[in-house]
Design a protein around this motif. Sequence first.
Motif, PDB file in Angstrom:
ATOM      1  N   PHE A  19      -1.130  11.477 -13.737  1.00  0.00           N
ATOM      2  CA  PHE A  19      -1.850  10.401 -14.412  1.00  0.00           C
ATOM      3  C   PHE A  19      -2.494  10.913 -15.692  1.00  0.00           C
ATOM      4  O   PHE A  19      -2.441  10.251 -16.741  1.00  0.00           O
ATOM      5  N   SER A  20      -3.108  12.086 -15.617  1.00  0.00           N
ATOM      6  CA  SER A  20      -3.767  12.662 -16.787  1.00  0.00           C
ATOM      7  C   SER A  20      -2.763  12.927 -17.902  1.00  0.00           C
ATOM      8  O   SER A  20      -3.039  12.675 -19.081  1.00  0.00           O
ATOM      9  N   GLU A  21      -1.580  13.394 -17.509  1.00  0.00           N
ATOM     10  CA  GLU A  21      -0.534  13.662 -18.502  1.00  0.00           C
ATOM     11  C   GLU A  21      -0.105  12.379 -19.199  1.00  0.00           C
ATOM     12  O   GLU A  21       0.073  12.344 -20.428  1.00  0.00           O
ATOM     13  N   ALA A  24       0.833  -1.201   0.000  1.00  0.00           N
ATOM     14  CA  ALA A  24       0.000   0.000   0.000  1.00  0.00           C
ATOM     15  C   ALA A  24       0.863   1.245   0.000  1.00  0.00           C
ATOM     16  O   ALA A  24       2.013   1.236   0.452  1.00  0.00           O
ATOM     17  N   ILE A  25       0.305   2.329  -0.527  1.00  0.00           N
ATOM     18  CA  ILE A  25       0.913   3.645  -0.426  1.00  0.00           C
ATOM     19  C   ILE A  25      -0.119   4.594   0.159  1.00  0.00           C
ATOM     20  O   ILE A  25      -1.328   4.386   0.011  1.00  0.00           O
ATOM     21  N   THR A  26       0.350   5.628   0.863  1.00  0.00           N
ATOM     22  CA  THR A  26      -0.539   6.620   1.454  1.00  0.00           C
ATOM     23  C   THR A  26      -0.241   7.980   0.833  1.00  0.00           C
ATOM     24  O   THR A  26       0.917   8.415   0.815  1.00  0.00           O
ATOM     25  N   ILE A  27      -1.283   8.640   0.333  1.00  0.00           N
ATOM     26  CA  ILE A  27      -1.122   9.912  -0.368  1.00  0.00           C
ATOM     27  C   ILE A  27      -1.865  11.004   0.397  1.00  0.00           C
ATOM     28  O   ILE A  27      -3.092  10.942   0.522  1.00  0.00           O
ATOM     29  N   PRO A  28      -1.172  12.011   0.954  1.00  0.00           N
ATOM     30  CA  PRO A  28      -1.848  13.125   1.633  1.00  0.00           C
ATOM     31  C   PRO A  28      -2.781  13.853   0.668  1.00  0.00           C
ATOM     32  O   PRO A  28      -2.488  13.995  -0.524  1.00  0.00           O
ATOM     33  N   GLU A  29      -3.890  14.339   1.181  1.00  0.00           N
ATOM     34  CA  GLU A  29      -4.917  14.968   0.344  1.00  0.00           C
ATOM     35  C   GLU A  29      -4.380  16.142  -0.457  1.00  0.00           C
ATOM     36  O   GLU A  29      -4.777  16.370  -1.605  1.00  0.00           O
ATOM     37  N   LYS A  30      -3.438  16.896   0.095  1.00  0.00           N
ATOM     38  CA  LYS A  30      -2.939  18.074  -0.608  1.00  0.00           C
ATOM     39  C   LYS A  30      -2.151  17.726  -1.864  1.00  0.00           C
ATOM     40  O   LYS A  30      -1.881  18.608  -2.692  1.00  0.00           O
ATOM     41  N   PHE A  31      -1.786  16.435  -2.027  1.00  0.00           N
ATOM     42  CA  PHE A  31      -1.043  16.026  -3.215  1.00  0.00           C
ATOM     43  C   PHE A  31      -1.909  15.264  -4.218  1.00  0.00           C
ATOM     44  O   PHE A  31      -1.410  14.820  -5.252  1.00  0.00           O
ATOM     45  N   TRP A  32      -3.199  15.082  -3.912  1.00  0.00           N
ATOM     46  CA  TRP A  32      -4.057  14.348  -4.830  1.00  0.00           C
ATOM     47  C   TRP A  32      -4.072  14.994  -6.206  1.00  0.00           C
ATOM     48  O   TRP A  32      -4.047  14.321  -7.229  1.00  0.00           O
ATOM     49  N   GLY A  33      -4.148  16.331  -6.234  1.00  0.00           N
ATOM     50  CA  GLY A  33      -4.182  17.037  -7.509  1.00  0.00           C
ATOM     51  C   GLY A  33      -2.933  16.782  -8.332  1.00  0.00           C
ATOM     52  O   GLY A  33      -2.995  16.625  -9.556  1.00  0.00           O
ATOM     53  N   CYS A  34      -1.765  16.716  -7.643  1.00  0.00           N
ATOM     54  CA  CYS A  34      -0.506  16.444  -8.348  1.00  0.00           C
ATOM     55  C   CYS A  34      -0.532  15.051  -8.970  1.00  0.00           C
ATOM     56  O   CYS A  34      -0.125  14.871 -10.128  1.00  0.00           O
ATOM     57  N   PHE A  35      -1.015  14.058  -8.197  1.00  0.00           N
ATOM     58  CA  PHE A  35      -1.107  12.704  -8.724  1.00  0.00           C
ATOM     59  C   PHE A  35      -2.076  12.661  -9.907  1.00  0.00           C
ATOM     60  O   PHE A  35      -1.805  12.018 -10.918  1.00  0.00           O
TER      61      PHE A  35
END
Length: 242
Positions: free
Chosen positions: A223-225, A208-219
């Motif tokens: 992915f979109s790119e 598993a990986i944990t992603i802080p909410e403030k970085f969701w947009g970066c992820f």
Amino acid sequence: MAGPEGKGQYMPPPEQELATKVLQIQSKRFYLDVKQNRRGRFIKVAEVGPAGRKSRLLFAMSTALELRDHLTSFSEIYASLGPPNPDNLPEDGKLKSEVMIKENRRYYLDLKENSRGRFLRISQTIARGGPRSQVAVPAQGMIELRDALTDLLEEFGIEDNDLCGFRGELPEARHMRIKNKNFYFDVGQNSRGIYMRVSEVKSNFRTAITIPEKFWGCFRDIFSEYVDKLQEMSDKSTEEGK
């Protein structure tokens, strides 16, 4: 506050037990207790052997979080090893080691192998040269121990007044299956804010990986790119093939 029979005598507040998890790993039983006293919350890990002998370790919540992360890396090392070979054991039996230091406590993590198999030994000492207590977890139980710690930390590794300002309902968990793999998306909240845990489960192995909410947009943007780039490459390849 003095009791009726101990006037003038200080009585320390008792420990409060908040939760317990029980793990049965091979012939051993492990108890994970979240407790709280005047100094805060902590986790007690107790090992009970077949004869009823008990060993226990105490972890501050921050140390338990560090242990959880080490269990992930130790599990990956274990998963990469081939079958045990009793005729070719490591000289000192150690396959991987780590040390954690928390104030006056030291914790030693040793993934070892002997004639009976592979196991993780977790030892604790108080002050330099103090007595050592330890538990031994069969290697195949490290994932189970890690997941149990994760659940307890996410539920009790915070104080009510440490929560971030968000008070609404968090998004529901999502699940996606791709061939023989399962992916789980769980949104949670702790003292550092809102996060998403993305877990991949295949057979009996979980990572598993944990992603802080403030970085969701970066992820999302990355992915979109990649999606747009691959689509562009696919379209170009199609055009060149005409």
